[in-house]
Design an enzyme around this catalytic site. Structure first.
Site, PDB file in Angstrom:
ATOM      1  N   VAL A 196      24.174  42.619  50.003  1.00  0.00           N
ATOM      2  CA  VAL A 196      23.642  42.596  48.637  1.00  0.00           C
ATOM      3  C   VAL A 196      22.182  43.034  48.615  1.00  0.00           C
ATOM      4  O   VAL A 196      21.776  43.877  47.812  1.00  0.00           O
ATOM      5  CB  VAL A 196      23.790  41.174  48.049  1.00  0.00           C
ATOM      6  CG1 VAL A 196      23.070  41.067  46.710  1.00  0.00           C
ATOM      7  CG2 VAL A 196      25.258  40.815  47.898  1.00  0.00           C
ATOM      8  N   GLU A 239      25.245  39.823  41.168  1.00  0.00           N
ATOM      9  CA  GLU A 239      25.777  41.163  41.463  1.00  0.00           C
ATOM     10  C   GLU A 239      27.286  41.155  41.316  1.00  0.00           C
ATOM     11  O   GLU A 239      27.938  40.155  41.546  1.00  0.00           O
ATOM     12  CB  GLU A 239      25.315  41.624  42.852  1.00  0.00           C
ATOM     13  CG  GLU A 239      25.601  40.673  43.989  1.00  0.00           C
ATOM     14  CD  GLU A 239      26.960  40.811  44.568  1.00  0.00           C
ATOM     15  OE1 GLU A 239      27.582  41.856  44.343  1.00  0.00           O
ATOM     16  OE2 GLU A 239      27.420  39.874  45.250  1.00  0.00           O
ATOM     17  N   ASN A 269      34.482  36.256  39.332  1.00  0.00           N
ATOM     18  CA  ASN A 269      35.226  36.319  40.591  1.00  0.00           C
ATOM     19  C   ASN A 269      36.499  35.466  40.520  1.00  0.00           C
ATOM     20  O   ASN A 269      37.550  35.864  41.012  1.00  0.00           O
ATOM     21  CB  ASN A 269      34.346  35.864  41.760  1.00  0.00           C
ATOM     22  CG  ASN A 269      33.530  37.021  42.323  1.00  0.00           C
ATOM     23  OD1 ASN A 269      33.586  38.136  41.798  1.00  0.00           O
ATOM     24  ND2 ASN A 269      32.787  36.789  43.390  1.00  0.00           N
ATOM     25  N   ALA A 310      49.668  44.100  43.973  1.00  0.00           N
ATOM     26  CA  ALA A 310      50.274  42.994  44.720  1.00  0.00           C
ATOM     27  C   ALA A 310      50.134  43.253  46.214  1.00  0.00           C
ATOM     28  O   ALA A 310      50.000  44.395  46.649  1.00  0.00           O
ATOM     29  CB  ALA A 310      51.743  42.879  44.343  1.00  0.00           C
ATOM     30  N   GLY A 311      50.156  42.205  46.995  1.00  0.00           N
ATOM     31  CA  GLY A 311      50.031  42.371  48.444  1.00  0.00           C
ATOM     32  C   GLY A 311      50.060  41.029  49.151  1.00  0.00           C
ATOM     33  O   GLY A 311      50.711  40.081  48.686  1.00  0.00           O
ATOM     34  N   CYS A 322      33.799  36.810  49.452  1.00  0.00           N
ATOM     35  CA  CYS A 322      33.472  36.393  48.080  1.00  0.00           C
ATOM     36  C   CYS A 322      34.564  35.565  47.402  1.00  0.00           C
ATOM     37  O   CYS A 322      34.338  34.399  47.083  1.00  0.00           O
ATOM     38  CB  CYS A 322      33.153  37.621  47.237  1.00  0.00           C
ATOM     39  SG  CYS A 322      31.826  38.605  47.954  1.00  0.00           S
ATOM     40  N   ARG A 370      35.261  39.199  57.483  1.00  0.00           N
ATOM     41  CA  ARG A 370      35.135  37.801  57.052  1.00  0.00           C
ATOM     42  C   ARG A 370      36.324  37.394  56.163  1.00  0.00           C
ATOM     43  O   ARG A 370      36.642  38.094  55.216  1.00  0.00           O
ATOM     44  CB  ARG A 370      33.811  37.588  56.306  1.00  0.00           C
ATOM     45  CG  ARG A 370      32.623  37.521  57.249  1.00  0.00           C
ATOM     46  CD  ARG A 370      31.333  37.398  56.495  1.00  0.00           C
ATOM     47  NE  ARG A 370      31.005  38.630  55.771  1.00  0.00           N
ATOM     48  CZ  ARG A 370      29.986  38.759  54.924  1.00  0.00           C
ATOM     49  NH1 ARG A 370      29.206  37.732  54.687  1.00  0.00           N
ATOM     50  NH2 ARG A 370      29.744  39.905  54.330  1.00  0.00           N
TER      51      ARG A 370
HETATM   52  C1  UGA Z   1      34.364  40.968  44.909  1.00  0.00           C
HETATM   53  C2  UGA Z   1      34.272  41.401  43.428  1.00  0.00           C
HETATM   54  O1  UGA Z   1      35.259  42.398  43.162  1.00  0.00           O
HETATM   55  C3  UGA Z   1      32.871  41.950  43.097  1.00  0.00           C
HETATM   56  O2  UGA Z   1      32.788  42.232  41.705  1.00  0.00           O
HETATM   57  C4  UGA Z   1      31.827  40.900  43.467  1.00  0.00           C
HETATM   58  O3  UGA Z   1      30.518  41.354  43.239  1.00  0.00           O
HETATM   59  C5  UGA Z   1      31.958  40.555  44.950  1.00  0.00           C
HETATM   60  O4  UGA Z   1      33.293  40.048  45.188  1.00  0.00           O
HETATM   61  C6  UGA Z   1      30.949  39.492  45.300  1.00  0.00           C
HETATM   62  O5  UGA Z   1      31.015  38.386  44.751  1.00  0.00           O
HETATM   63  O6  UGA Z   1      30.019  39.773  46.060  1.00  0.00           O
HETATM   64  P1  UGA Z   1      34.738  42.243  47.249  1.00  0.00           P
HETATM   65  O7  UGA Z   1      35.014  40.884  47.793  1.00  0.00           O
HETATM   66  O8  UGA Z   1      33.766  43.108  47.952  1.00  0.00           O
HETATM   67  O9  UGA Z   1      34.204  42.140  45.712  1.00  0.00           O
HETATM   68  O10 UGA Z   1      36.106  43.070  47.211  1.00  0.00           O
HETATM   69  P2  UGA Z   1      37.303  43.264  46.167  1.00  0.00           P
HETATM   70  O11 UGA Z   1      37.517  44.705  45.976  1.00  0.00           O
HETATM   71  O12 UGA Z   1      37.133  42.442  44.961  1.00  0.00           O
HETATM   72  O13 UGA Z   1      38.550  42.699  47.009  1.00  0.00           O
HETATM   73  C7  UGA Z   1      38.671  41.322  47.376  1.00  0.00           C
HETATM   74  C8  UGA Z   1      40.035  41.065  47.980  1.00  0.00           C
HETATM   75  O14 UGA Z   1      41.050  41.150  46.979  1.00  0.00           O
HETATM   76  C9  UGA Z   1      40.444  42.052  49.077  1.00  0.00           C
HETATM   77  O15 UGA Z   1      41.053  41.334  50.145  1.00  0.00           O
HETATM   78  C10 UGA Z   1      41.439  42.959  48.398  1.00  0.00           C
HETATM   79  O16 UGA Z   1      42.383  43.506  49.298  1.00  0.00           O
HETATM   80  C11 UGA Z   1      42.099  41.996  47.434  1.00  0.00           C
HETATM   81  N1  UGA Z   1      42.705  42.659  46.244  1.00  0.00           N
HETATM   82  C12 UGA Z   1      41.910  43.316  45.354  1.00  0.00           C
HETATM   83  C13 UGA Z   1      44.078  42.578  46.032  1.00  0.00           C
HETATM   84  O17 UGA Z   1      44.823  41.967  46.834  1.00  0.00           O
HETATM   85  N2  UGA Z   1      44.606  43.177  44.932  1.00  0.00           N
HETATM   86  C14 UGA Z   1      43.840  43.827  44.026  1.00  0.00           C
HETATM   87  O18 UGA Z   1      44.393  44.355  43.026  1.00  0.00           O
HETATM   88  C15 UGA Z   1      42.466  43.910  44.249  1.00  0.00           C
END
Ligand code: UGA
Length: 435
Positions: A12, A153, A210, A254-255, A262, A329
């Site tokens: 960040v 953020e 979040n 889905a997954g 986060c 992580r």
């Molecule tokens: C998340 C938020 O999306 C950000 O907006 C926020 O700023 C950040 O946390 C934070 O608090 O710092 P991040 O953890 O980097 O961002 O990644 P994401 O893209 O949100 O993915 C998080 C998890 O959800 C991953 O394991 C991803 O594979 C999973 N995911 C995401 C799904 O299983 N399905 C989805 O449709 C989207």
């Protein structure tokens, strides 16, 4: 142009520093980690993030960006200070505020200006900004007027630079109008919507956003499990739902569930805060429960298919918690690797970026391959845990050619059923009919 100091140069902090420099500010990034500071002075980011190194080098060369581990140098002339230190989970499950407290004390001990604005970027439990103000004020050596602003953020790892320049909104929360308008001014060149609010509401916006995104994921995962039972296809369902703008298509993939530094931490953190004030968050409790179960469903299916995992050679594709990052992580892939080895499997893992990071956690429990081909060769099964483009673009005939038997358990729905049906591959995914 403002002079800004950033305390903490993790994901960040560094992205914030580099992007604020890019829009014309003079930015000093301070961190206690000497090794990282030395690296960044050379224009090298200590972690992978697309486009970050380019912007870092550009602003270093232009003289917009400085790095130091000397707190006096970083803070004595500072008027605007961003706190971007880590807030990990403590052993008891609460949010560990040690780094925040240390940052507040360092700021108090080194500032010399009569009036400062402290902007919190770190994700901190609701109410922490008031604590930061108190901590700074009680450790001051001079009389200083301290104003606090919360500027949470919303960037995702793997697209942090893009997200900063195309943010849906910039939230600025403060109980001091003057401080809020100075921070608003700084952010105006990004050209994005700025939302002004009070301090506590800004903190709530971050956690609730979040939590809501995590809720979307657990919701769609439960619907995916139901799709499997009734023979529907979750991709079609999610697309059809998402076309309703009130729902939206994003975060409905889905997954095997969400991981990272986060969502797992922030969902737990919000529940902890709610408990402290005597409120229950039942929807969010269910979101976490569904996420815990989700990571085992596909693995259990694989176990049923193979009989058991004992002495089975399994290729694990993906170790990072999501694509385009080397962050492992709370990565579900890491948990799957541990579980498979505990059940007697021989795991050969491949990730385009996160091998070194995974080695630090998994050590010799598993084997590491330096290419996708190497990982899948002579294996009994492939398990896909991260949806890297490299996996999506991989020629499917190679699974047929290189594996002992081409069986794929795809936890991220990387391949379309139409494409996969052209090959002699036994393919299981999440929420879609078995091919
Ligand atoms: C998340 C938020 O999306 C950000 O907006 C926020 O700023 C950040 O946390 C934070 O608090 O710092 P991040 O953890 O980097 O961002 O990644 P994401 O893209 O949100 O993915 C998080 C998890 O959800 C991953 O394991 C991803 O594979 C999973 N995911 C995401 C799904 O299983 N399905 C989805 O449709 C989207």
């Amino acid at each position: 142009m403002k002079k800004i100091t950033i305390v903490g140069t993790g994901h960040v902090g560094l992205v914030t520093g580099v992007t604020l420099a890019e829009i014309g500010n003079q930015v000093v990034c301070y961190d206690i980690n000497e090794k990282y500071i030395a690296q960044m002075k050379q224009g090298i980011s200590p972690f992978y993030e697309p486009d970050l190194n380019d912007l870092l080098q550009k602003n270093l060369t232009k003289g917009q960006l400085f790095f130091t581990n000397d707190p006096k140098l970083a803070l004595e002339a500072a008027e605007i200070i961003y706190i971007a230190v880590g807030t990990p989970t403590a052993e008891n499950g609460s949010v560990d505020l040690n780094y925040i407290e240390a940052a507040a004390k360092t700021i108090a001990e080194n500032i010399t200006k009569q009036e400062i604005i402290v902007v919190t970027k770190s994700t901190v439990p609701i109410g922490t900004n008031n604590l930061i103000k108190q901590l700074i004020e009680t450790n001051l050596t001079y009389e200083v007027n301290v104003n606090i602003v919360s500027n949470p953020e919303f960037l995702r790892e793997g697209s942090a630079i893009y997200d900063t320049f195309s943010a849906d909104r910039i939230v600025i929360g403060s109980d001091c109008k003057k401080a809020a308008s100075i921070i608003e001014e700084i952010h105006r060149p990004f050209g994005r919507t700025i939302y002004l609010t009070d301090l506590l509401s800004a903190e709530m916006i971050k956690y609730s956003s979040n939590a809501f995104l995590a809720t979307k994921i657990s919701f769609i995962n439960e619907i995916a499990n139901l799709c499997e039972k009734v023979g529907a296809n979750i991709e079609e369902v999610a697309q059809g739902m998402g076309l309703d703008v009130r729902i939206g298509t994003q975060f409905l993939n889905a997954g095997i569930g969400f991981g990272g530094s986060c969502f797992p931490k922030d969902t737990r953190g919000l529940i902890q805060k709610a408990t402290e004030v005597g409120q229950s968050l039942e929807v969010l409790e269910a979101v976490i429960k569904v996420n815990k179960q989700q990571k085992y469903l596909l693995m259990n299916k694989a176990k049923q298919r193979l009989g058991n995992f004992k002495n089975k050679k399994i290729a694990l594709l993906g170790l990072a918690f999501k694509p385009n990052t080397n962050d492992v992580r709370e990565s579900i892939a890491i948990e799957i690797a541990s579980e498979l080895t505990m059940q007697g499997a021989m795991v050969i893992a491949y990730d385009p970026l996160a091998l070194e990071e995974a080695k630090q956690t998994l050590g010799k429990k598993i084997h590491y391959a330096s290419s996708l081909e190497e990982a899948i060769t002579d294996t009994d099964m492939v398990f896909i845990a991260t949806d890297w483009d490299e996996f999506k673009d991989f020629p499917l005939e190679k699974y047929e050619m290189l594996m002992n038997q081409p069986i794929i358990f795809d936890g991220r729905n990387c391949y379309s059923l139409d494409r996969i049906s052209e090959y002699n591959i036994e393919y299981y995914s999440v929420g879609r009919p078995f091919k």
